[in-house]
Write a protein that holds these residues in place. Structure first.
Motif, PDB file in Angstrom:
ATOM      1  N   TYR A 307       0.850  -1.192   0.000  1.00  0.00           N
ATOM      2  CA  TYR A 307       0.000   0.000   0.000  1.00  0.00           C
ATOM      3  C   TYR A 307       0.887   1.243   0.000  1.00  0.00           C
ATOM      4  CZ  TYR A 307      -3.757  -3.172   1.284  1.00  0.00           C
ATOM      5  OH  TYR A 307      -4.661  -4.198   1.294  1.00  0.00           O
ATOM      6  N   SER A 308       0.547   2.162  -0.882  1.00  0.00           N
ATOM      7  CA  SER A 308       1.266   3.423  -0.938  1.00  0.00           C
ATOM      8  C   SER A 308       0.906   4.277   0.274  1.00  0.00           C
ATOM      9  CB  SER A 308       0.933   4.175  -2.229  1.00  0.00           C
ATOM     10  OG  SER A 308       1.536   5.451  -2.244  1.00  0.00           O
ATOM     11  N   VAL A 309       1.902   4.994   0.792  1.00  0.00           N
ATOM     12  CA  VAL A 309       1.708   5.809   1.985  1.00  0.00           C
ATOM     13  C   VAL A 309       1.260   7.220   1.632  1.00  0.00           C
ATOM     14  CG1 VAL A 309       2.906   6.856   3.948  1.00  0.00           C
ATOM     15  CG2 VAL A 309       3.334   4.466   3.354  1.00  0.00           C
ATOM     16  N   SER A 327     -13.945   6.961  13.075  1.00  0.00           N
ATOM     17  CA  SER A 327     -15.190   6.551  13.718  1.00  0.00           C
ATOM     18  C   SER A 327     -16.170   5.912  12.740  1.00  0.00           C
ATOM     19  CB  SER A 327     -15.851   7.753  14.409  1.00  0.00           C
ATOM     20  OG  SER A 327     -16.107   8.775  13.467  1.00  0.00           O
ATOM     21  N   ASP A 328     -16.097   6.265  11.446  1.00  0.00           N
ATOM     22  CA  ASP A 328     -17.022   5.717  10.444  1.00  0.00           C
ATOM     23  C   ASP A 328     -16.218   5.283   9.221  1.00  0.00           C
ATOM     24  OD1 ASP A 328     -19.056   5.053   8.714  1.00  0.00           O
ATOM     25  OD2 ASP A 328     -20.300   6.784   9.216  1.00  0.00           O
ATOM     26  N   VAL A 329     -15.800   4.013   9.211  1.00  0.00           N
ATOM     27  CA  VAL A 329     -14.958   3.492   8.129  1.00  0.00           C
ATOM     28  C   VAL A 329     -15.713   3.483   6.802  1.00  0.00           C
ATOM     29  CG1 VAL A 329     -13.754   1.429   7.318  1.00  0.00           C
ATOM     30  CG2 VAL A 329     -13.548   2.131   9.709  1.00  0.00           C
ATOM     31  N   ASP A 330     -16.975   3.049   6.810  1.00  0.00           N
ATOM     32  CA  ASP A 330     -17.748   2.947   5.556  1.00  0.00           C
ATOM     33  C   ASP A 330     -17.878   4.294   4.871  1.00  0.00           C
ATOM     34  OD1 ASP A 330     -18.134   0.244   5.722  1.00  0.00           O
ATOM     35  OD2 ASP A 330     -20.018   0.399   6.822  1.00  0.00           O
ATOM     36  N   GLU A 331     -18.256   5.319   5.612  1.00  0.00           N
ATOM     37  CA  GLU A 331     -18.477   6.636   5.026  1.00  0.00           C
ATOM     38  C   GLU A 331     -17.188   7.192   4.431  1.00  0.00           C
ATOM     39  OE1 GLU A 331     -20.417  10.016   3.773  1.00  0.00           O
ATOM     40  OE2 GLU A 331     -21.243   8.106   4.528  1.00  0.00           O
ATOM     41  N   LEU A 332     -16.078   7.092   5.171  1.00  0.00           N
ATOM     42  CA  LEU A 332     -14.806   7.618   4.668  1.00  0.00           C
ATOM     43  C   LEU A 332     -14.307   6.809   3.479  1.00  0.00           C
ATOM     44  CD1 LEU A 332     -12.690   9.778   5.103  1.00  0.00           C
ATOM     45  CD2 LEU A 332     -11.504   8.244   6.694  1.00  0.00           C
ATOM     46  N   ALA A 333     -14.547   5.496   3.491  1.00  0.00           N
ATOM     47  CA  ALA A 333     -14.126   4.664   2.351  1.00  0.00           C
ATOM     48  C   ALA A 333     -14.898   5.037   1.088  1.00  0.00           C
ATOM     49  CB  ALA A 333     -14.320   3.185   2.691  1.00  0.00           C
ATOM     50  N   ARG A 334     -16.201   5.373   1.230  1.00  0.00           N
ATOM     51  CA  ARG A 334     -16.974   5.799   0.052  1.00  0.00           C
ATOM     52  C   ARG A 334     -16.482   7.153  -0.462  1.00  0.00           C
ATOM     53  NH1 ARG A 334     -21.367   3.441   2.898  1.00  0.00           N
ATOM     54  NH2 ARG A 334     -21.853   5.446   3.887  1.00  0.00           N
ATOM     55  N   GLN A 335     -16.121   8.036   0.447  1.00  0.00           N
ATOM     56  CA  GLN A 335     -15.652   9.355   0.037  1.00  0.00           C
ATOM     57  C   GLN A 335     -14.247   9.308  -0.561  1.00  0.00           C
ATOM     58  OE1 GLN A 335     -15.911  11.913   3.451  1.00  0.00           O
ATOM     59  NE2 GLN A 335     -18.150  11.762   3.619  1.00  0.00           N
ATOM     60  N   LYS A 336     -13.414   8.380  -0.087  1.00  0.00           N
ATOM     61  CA  LYS A 336     -12.024   8.305  -0.531  1.00  0.00           C
ATOM     62  C   LYS A 336     -11.715   6.906  -1.078  1.00  0.00           C
ATOM     63  CE  LYS A 336     -10.826  12.440   1.043  1.00  0.00           C
ATOM     64  NZ  LYS A 336     -10.307  13.530   0.190  1.00  0.00           N
ATOM     65  N   PRO A 337     -12.094   6.619  -2.312  1.00  0.00           N
ATOM     66  CA  PRO A 337     -11.791   5.296  -2.873  1.00  0.00           C
ATOM     67  C   PRO A 337     -10.299   5.037  -3.023  1.00  0.00           C
ATOM     68  CG  PRO A 337     -12.694   6.771  -4.545  1.00  0.00           C
ATOM     69  CD  PRO A 337     -12.855   7.455  -3.253  1.00  0.00           C
ATOM     70  N   GLU A 338      -9.482   6.108  -3.021  1.00  0.00           N
ATOM     71  CA  GLU A 338      -8.027   5.921  -3.146  1.00  0.00           C
ATOM     72  C   GLU A 338      -7.410   5.396  -1.861  1.00  0.00           C
ATOM     73  OE1 GLU A 338      -8.686  10.342  -2.120  1.00  0.00           O
ATOM     74  OE2 GLU A 338      -9.652   8.747  -3.292  1.00  0.00           O
ATOM     75  N   LEU A 340      -6.913   2.632  -0.199  1.00  0.00           N
ATOM     76  CA  LEU A 340      -7.088   1.213  -0.514  1.00  0.00           C
ATOM     77  C   LEU A 340      -7.186   0.352   0.742  1.00  0.00           C
ATOM     78  CD1 LEU A 340      -4.590   0.887  -3.514  1.00  0.00           C
ATOM     79  CD2 LEU A 340      -7.056   1.327  -3.566  1.00  0.00           C
ATOM     80  N   PHE A 341      -6.331   0.626   1.717  1.00  0.00           N
ATOM     81  CA  PHE A 341      -6.380  -0.195   2.927  1.00  0.00           C
ATOM     82  C   PHE A 341      -7.674   0.026   3.684  1.00  0.00           C
ATOM     83  CE2 PHE A 341      -5.433  -0.969   7.444  1.00  0.00           C
ATOM     84  CZ  PHE A 341      -5.088  -2.309   7.367  1.00  0.00           C
ATOM     85  N   LEU A 342      -8.150   1.280   3.751  1.00  0.00           N
ATOM     86  CA  LEU A 342      -9.417   1.560   4.428  1.00  0.00           C
ATOM     87  C   LEU A 342     -10.564   0.848   3.721  1.00  0.00           C
ATOM     88  CD1 LEU A 342     -10.426   3.269   6.852  1.00  0.00           C
ATOM     89  CD2 LEU A 342     -11.109   5.004   5.192  1.00  0.00           C
ATOM     90  N   ASN A 343     -10.521   0.787   2.402  1.00  0.00           N
ATOM     91  CA  ASN A 343     -11.549   0.058   1.660  1.00  0.00           C
ATOM     92  C   ASN A 343     -11.492  -1.437   1.952  1.00  0.00           C
ATOM     93  OD1 ASN A 343     -13.207   1.689  -0.590  1.00  0.00           O
ATOM     94  ND2 ASN A 343     -11.243   2.704  -0.235  1.00  0.00           N
ATOM     95  N   LEU A 344     -10.277  -1.959   2.208  1.00  0.00           N
ATOM     96  CA  LEU A 344     -10.166  -3.364   2.601  1.00  0.00           C
ATOM     97  C   LEU A 344     -10.887  -3.605   3.925  1.00  0.00           C
ATOM     98  CD1 LEU A 344      -8.976  -6.231   2.342  1.00  0.00           C
ATOM     99  CD2 LEU A 344      -6.918  -5.371   3.497  1.00  0.00           C
ATOM    100  N   LEU A 345     -10.688  -2.686   4.884  1.00  0.00           N
ATOM    101  CA  LEU A 345     -11.383  -2.813   6.171  1.00  0.00           C
ATOM    102  C   LEU A 345     -12.899  -2.768   5.976  1.00  0.00           C
ATOM    103  CD1 LEU A 345      -9.227  -0.521   8.512  1.00  0.00           C
ATOM    104  CD2 LEU A 345      -9.190  -3.010   8.361  1.00  0.00           C
ATOM    105  N   ALA A 346     -13.365  -1.849   5.115  1.00  0.00           N
ATOM    106  CA  ALA A 346     -14.800  -1.746   4.855  1.00  0.00           C
ATOM    107  C   ALA A 346     -15.330  -3.036   4.232  1.00  0.00           C
ATOM    108  CB  ALA A 346     -15.083  -0.551   3.953  1.00  0.00           C
TER     109      ALA A 346
END
Length: 465
Positions: A307-309, A327-338, A340-346
């Motif tokens: 994963y790029s830093v 506090s809200d992984v889903d919402e931030l993952a939708r806002q920031k598709p780039e 990548l690691f947060l999207n993995l958590l979602a």
């Protein structure tokens, strides 16, 4: 005690009013004695001429009328059960609250006085210029004793009434004092049982924890403020024990899988955790590699991913001194598709997460990630706790990472040493063979290739060294 004081003050005020009434009765007694004395003096020194009679009218008669009027006013006030302020020399008048016997005695006094007053007025006559002073003096001298007796009875009765009420005050105060003493003993006993004993147990618990007995629990036997303190202490003790155990297990860990498993297990006692993972630098400071993942306490076989830093939450986590809370992984993952690691958590169903950078004394090693399936899972006090122990945990975990790297390097060194040994033996044999052939006639080409082989053999030896 407050009741006793207020009651005493109230009743003392009443007694002060009764004492003023008693003082008026004493004044009446003085008036009675004075009238008797004046009458006896008049009879003993009766006027012998008209001039002396005129003098007695201006002195004795006037004084007698004043005394009679004063007594009449006082007795009338007692009959009305109200003493005016000017009569008792007080700021306000007094409304008498007398006992029945005292009232009866004063009524008897009023009747006796009314009869005495009327008869004396009749004896004096209606003429103000020619009053019958001698007859009035004889009447007073003969009948004054009866009034005096009634007045004495009234004074005695009022005095008895006041004494009885004062005794009542004393009895009430004695009862209140006794009750206060009993209540004080009960309060002290209750205080000792409910406060001192639990406090002593709490102090004993504090001392045991101070001696290193982390995890010690104090029994809770009530539901008051002391119990709240004890609950807080037990909570603190459990957290201290969990943190101490966690640090101890991290210090003992020598393998990344084992240490990360310790962290996932021990942190779950103080934080809601479903996901625990570690991302480490792999040579490139701008890249992090996902090394290990524990999901619900079990190792997950997730392919190692890079994963790029730059421009991601990973970079924010590295730059912060404190843990990064999402506090809200889903919402931030939708806002920031780039991210990548947060999207993995979602994708894995995580709703809340905490990023904690790992470091040793020299550099940032990577990021430790906690995540939970609960939304807003991490409360402020839990984040504050993690803030306080973050450096201790990350430095200890960083030591484990260093040990893993050192073990890897040691393994590589051992493997290299074995290879060197295995290569050196045949290389020595080759060198000996080339030296052997160089001593025999081989022709110009043979000698040349023998020298080349010998030089390369020596170069290989230097490389192995």
């Amino acid at each position: 005690f407050s009741f006793a004081i207020l009651y005493t003050l109230y009743t003392i005020n009443e007694r002060e009013e009764e004492m003023a009434a008693l003082h008026l009765l004493h004044r009446m007694q003085l008036m009675t004695n004075y009238m008797t004395m004046q009458s006896n003096n008049y009879l003993q020194n009766a006027p012998t001429n008209s001039q002396a009679y005129e003098r007695d009218i201006s002195l004795y008669y006037k004084d007698l009328k004043g005394q009679l009027n004063n007594k009449n006013d006082i007795i009338s006030c007692f009959a009305d059960e109200h003493l005016p302020a000017e009569l008792v020399d007080m700021e306000t008048g007094i409304n008498l609250q007398l006992g029945n016997e005292t009232k009866n005695t004063l009524e008897n006094l009023q009747k006796s006085w009314s009869q005495y007053y009327q008869e004396l007025q009749q004896t004096l006559g209606d003429s103000k210029n020619m009053p019958k002073l001698a007859a009035a003096a004889r009447y007073i001298s003969e009948n004054q004793q009866q009034i005096k007796v009634v007045e004495d009875i009234a004074v005695e009765q009022l005095t008895s009434d006041i004494s009885r009420r004062i005794e009542g005050i004393n009895q009430v105060n004695k009862v209140v004092l006794g009750a206060s003493f009993v209540i004080a003993l009960m309060t002290l006993a209750g205080f000792y049982i409910k406060v001192i004993m639990p406090l002593n147990k709490a102090v004993e618990g504090f001392e045991r924890v101070a001696r290193g007995d982390f995890g010690h629990q104090v029994a809770i036997g009530s539901s008051n403020e002391i119990a709240s303190i004890t609950k807080s202490f037990n909570h603190l003790s459990l957290r201290l024990y969990a943190i101490f155990k966690l640090i101890d297990r991290i210090q003992q860990g020598s393998e990344l899988d084992e240490t990360l498993g310790f962290i996932a297990e021990e942190f779950s006692t103080i934080l809601p955790i479903n996901w625990t993972s570690v991302l480490l630098h792999n040579g490139d400071a701008k890249i992090l590699e996902l090394q290990k993942v524990f999901l619900d306490g079990e190792v997950q076989l997730i392919p190692r991913t890079f994963y790029s830093v730059e421009g991601t939450l990973l970079e924010q986590a590295i730059q912060r001194d404190k843990p990064l809370h999402i506090s809200d992984v889903d919402e931030l993952a939708r806002q920031k598709p780039e991210y990548l690691f947060l999207n993995l958590l979602a994708e894995k169903g995580m709703k809340s997460s905490i990023f904690l950078h790992l470091s040793d004394s020299t550099k940032i090693l990577g990021i430790l990630v906690f995540a939970s399936r609960q939304s807003n899972a991490y409360k402020p006090e839990q984040i504050e706790l993690l803030n306080n122990i973050a450096h201790l945990v990350t430095h200890s975990f960083g030591r484990t990472i260093r040990m893993v790297e050192q073990k890897s390097l040691a393994a590589i060194g051992e493997f290299t040493s074995g290879i060197v040994h295995e290569v050196r033996n045949p290389l020595t044999t080759i060198g000996l063979a080339l030296n052997y052939f160089s001593k025999h006639p081989l022709g110009e080409d043979g000698r040349e290739w023998t020298e080349i082989g010998s030089r390369e053999t020596k170069r290989m030896g230097r490389l192995l060294e």
